[in-house]
Design a protein around this motif. Structure first.
Motif, short mmCIF file in Angstrom:
data_model
loop_
_atom_site.label_atom_id
_atom_site.label_comp_id
_atom_site.label_asym_id
_atom_site.label_seq_id
_atom_site.Cartn_x
_atom_site.Cartn_y
_atom_site.Cartn_z
N ALA A 85 -6.15 -7.26 4.90
CA ALA A 85 -4.82 -7.79 5.48
C ALA A 85 -3.69 -7.24 4.85
CB ALA A 85 -4.78 -9.37 5.56
N VAL A 86 -3.89 -7.09 3.47
CA VAL A 86 -2.69 -6.94 2.34
C VAL A 86 -3.32 -5.64 1.56
CG1 VAL A 86 -1.66 -7.64 0.57
CG2 VAL A 86 -2.38 -9.18 2.14
N PRO A 87 -2.49 -4.55 1.75
CA PRO A 87 -2.89 -3.17 1.02
C PRO A 87 -2.82 -3.51 -0.55
CG PRO A 87 -0.50 -3.20 1.78
CD PRO A 87 -1.14 -4.42 2.42
N GLY A 88 -3.37 -2.69 -1.19
CA GLY A 88 -3.37 -2.68 -2.75
C GLY A 88 -4.58 -3.39 -3.31
N HIS A 89 -5.59 -3.34 -2.53
CA HIS A 89 -7.03 -4.19 -3.11
C HIS A 89 -7.88 -2.83 -3.00
CE1 HIS A 89 -5.30 -8.02 -3.32
NE2 HIS A 89 -4.91 -8.02 -1.97
N TRP A 90 -8.75 -2.53 -4.18
CA TRP A 90 -9.39 -1.45 -4.33
C TRP A 90 -10.90 -1.61 -4.41
CZ3 TRP A 90 -6.83 3.35 -4.40
CH2 TRP A 90 -5.57 3.39 -4.42
N GLU A 91 -11.88 -0.59 -3.89
CA GLU A 91 -13.36 -0.75 -4.42
C GLU A 91 -13.65 0.37 -5.30
OE1 GLU A 91 -14.34 -2.45 -0.12
OE2 GLU A 91 -15.25 -0.42 -0.66
N GLN A 93 -2.56 2.36 -13.81
CA GLN A 93 -1.18 2.13 -14.10
C GLN A 93 0.00 3.16 -13.40
OE1 GLN A 93 -1.32 2.23 -18.56
NE2 GLN A 93 -1.63 0.06 -18.56
N THR A 94 -0.70 4.29 -12.78
CA THR A 94 0.01 5.39 -12.11
C THR A 94 0.38 4.81 -10.78
OG1 THR A 94 -1.70 6.39 -11.06
CG2 THR A 94 -1.15 7.12 -13.21
N LEU A 95 0.03 3.69 -10.33
CA LEU A 95 0.45 2.77 -9.02
C LEU A 95 1.26 2.12 -9.16
CD1 LEU A 95 -3.49 1.88 -7.81
CD2 LEU A 95 -2.11 3.74 -7.11
N PRO A 96 2.39 1.91 -8.31
CA PRO A 96 3.39 0.83 -8.32
C PRO A 96 2.79 -0.59 -8.12
CG PRO A 96 3.21 1.70 -5.94
CD PRO A 96 2.12 2.61 -6.78
N ALA A 97 3.54 -1.49 -8.63
CA ALA A 97 3.08 -2.98 -8.81
C ALA A 97 2.31 -3.43 -7.57
CB ALA A 97 4.13 -3.84 -9.50
N HIS A 98 3.17 -3.14 -6.23
CA HIS A 98 2.65 -3.76 -5.15
C HIS A 98 1.17 -3.22 -4.65
CE1 HIS A 98 4.31 -0.13 -3.40
NE2 HIS A 98 3.61 -0.50 -2.23
N LEU A 99 0.68 -2.26 -5.19
CA LEU A 99 -0.64 -1.74 -4.94
C LEU A 99 -1.78 -2.00 -6.07
CD1 LEU A 99 0.36 1.93 -3.41
CD2 LEU A 99 -0.51 -0.29 -2.31
N ARG A 100 -1.30 -2.89 -6.82
CA ARG A 100 -2.20 -3.27 -7.92
C ARG A 100 -2.82 -4.70 -7.52
NH1 ARG A 100 0.81 -1.58 -13.45
NH2 ARG A 100 1.68 0.26 -12.88
N GLY A 101 -3.65 -4.76 -6.34
CA GLY A 101 -3.88 -6.21 -6.13
C GLY A 101 -5.28 -6.51 -6.81
#
Length: 341
Positions: free
Chosen positions: A191-197, A245-253
């Protein structure tokens, strides 16, 4: 009550002692009370000691015009439980034909399930779980059909591989792991972007590796260069931190990973990035299915049995850009690069 089965169910079925993974009537009453008190899915899950996603599925499956009613929900669950049921894919139907055609195109069961939802969004009869497809394949894996099953299943196995009891395993890390069952529902539901596998693809003789990161909603891929192909815990930690750390804060979920020893420094990674790490259950790669699928695509560029240390950071960036520009069926034919903007 609309939306919930009211078929007669015997008292024995209602009072049957079930495995703890099934919700009890008392838990369903608690869901009603906490929901009525305005509690969130996560708070209800914590009160029950269950994942928020379990609570969400229970409410969705068993709510009608009068909302969630625990007794009707319990009867509906009991009515759905009896076995044996007709195997969904053993009878001739449009669903069976769709699955068969997908397998002949070498689609994975997970890809077939996603395609069914996309191509038949309003037809609930065109739904099947990944596990049901596997069960149908393995059930039919006898005699001359074995060869067809081996073709359809990428692992080539014609029998299920038994899983060890996770409780019997020795804890792998000094720092305690947070398991995927405790992952919030908004991550589970994409439901929310910024979560990674994430995971590693390993080179020849396990002497080199590349770390892979895939965003769960857009399937956007990032490849992490590991100097010299080393994949010890410290090298992987440093490479992941540098990339995240190259990602914007909102994509560091958050980050979901397997229980490989390369993540032994997961607490230090979290401290450096602010991203919690959730760990899959042992031998459960399907719990990070987007990453598994992407790693399969990456093998077109990095074949098994080759030395992965020869690839420079620029090489990895080129491959990632090409992969992110590839149209994906799960994105409605859009590509990950476009979907992430």
């Amino acid at each position: 009550m609309d939306g919930v089965s009211t078929a007669p169910v015997g008292l024995a079925a209602l009072e049957k002692h079930l495995h703890p993974r099934f919700l009890t009537l008392a838990e369903r009453e608690q869901i009603r009370d906490l929901r009525g008190a305005g509690q969130s899915l996560r708070a209800i899950g914590q009160a029950l000691g269950r994942p928020a996603s379990t609570v969400m599925r229970e409410i969705r499956a068993n709510s009608g015009t009068q909302g969630y009613q625990p007794y009707a929900a319990h009867r509906a669950a009991a009515a759905r439980r009896p076995r044996p049921k007709d195997r969904k894919l053993l009878r001739e139907s449009p669903l069976r034909h769709f699955v068969r055609d997908g397998l002949r195109q070498r689609w994975s069961p997970e890809q077939i399930c996603h395609a069914l939802v996309q191509e038949h969004p309003d037809d609930q009869s065109m739904r099947v779980s990944v596990e049901t497809i596997y069960q149908a394949l393995y059930f039919q894996a006898r005699g001359s059909l074995k060869r067809e099953v081996q073709t359809a299943i990428r692992s080539g196995r014609t029998r299920r591989k038994p899983h060890r009891d996770p409780a019997a395993r020795t804890p792998r890390f000094t720092d305690p792991m947070v398991m995927i069952s405790d992952r919030p529902a908004d991550i589970e539901d994409r439901a929310v972007p910024g979560h990674w596998e994430g995971d590693l693809i390993i080179g020849a003789n396990s002497r080199s590796a590349i770390a892979t990161l895939v965003e769960r909603i857009t399937r956007y891929t990032m490849l992490v260069h590991l100097p010299g192909g080393a994949h010890d815990a410290e090298t992987v930690r440093d490479g992941l931190v540098r990339t995240i750390q190259t990602l914007p804060a909102h994509l560091r979920g958050s980050l979901t990973w397997g229980q490989g020893s390369e993540m032994a420094r997961h607490k230090q990674f979290t401290m450096a990035t602010g991203m919690p790490v959730y760990f899959c259950d042992p031998a459960s790669p399907w719990q990070r299915g987007s990453n598994e699928n992407t790693n399969g695509l990456l093998r077109q560029y990095f074949p098994k049995g080759t030395d992965l240390s020869v690839h420079s950071p620029e090489d990895l960036e080129h491959v990632a850009q090409e992969l992110n520009g590839r149209p994906r069926k799960t994105l409605g034919r859009a590509n990950p690069a476009a979907a992430s903007t």
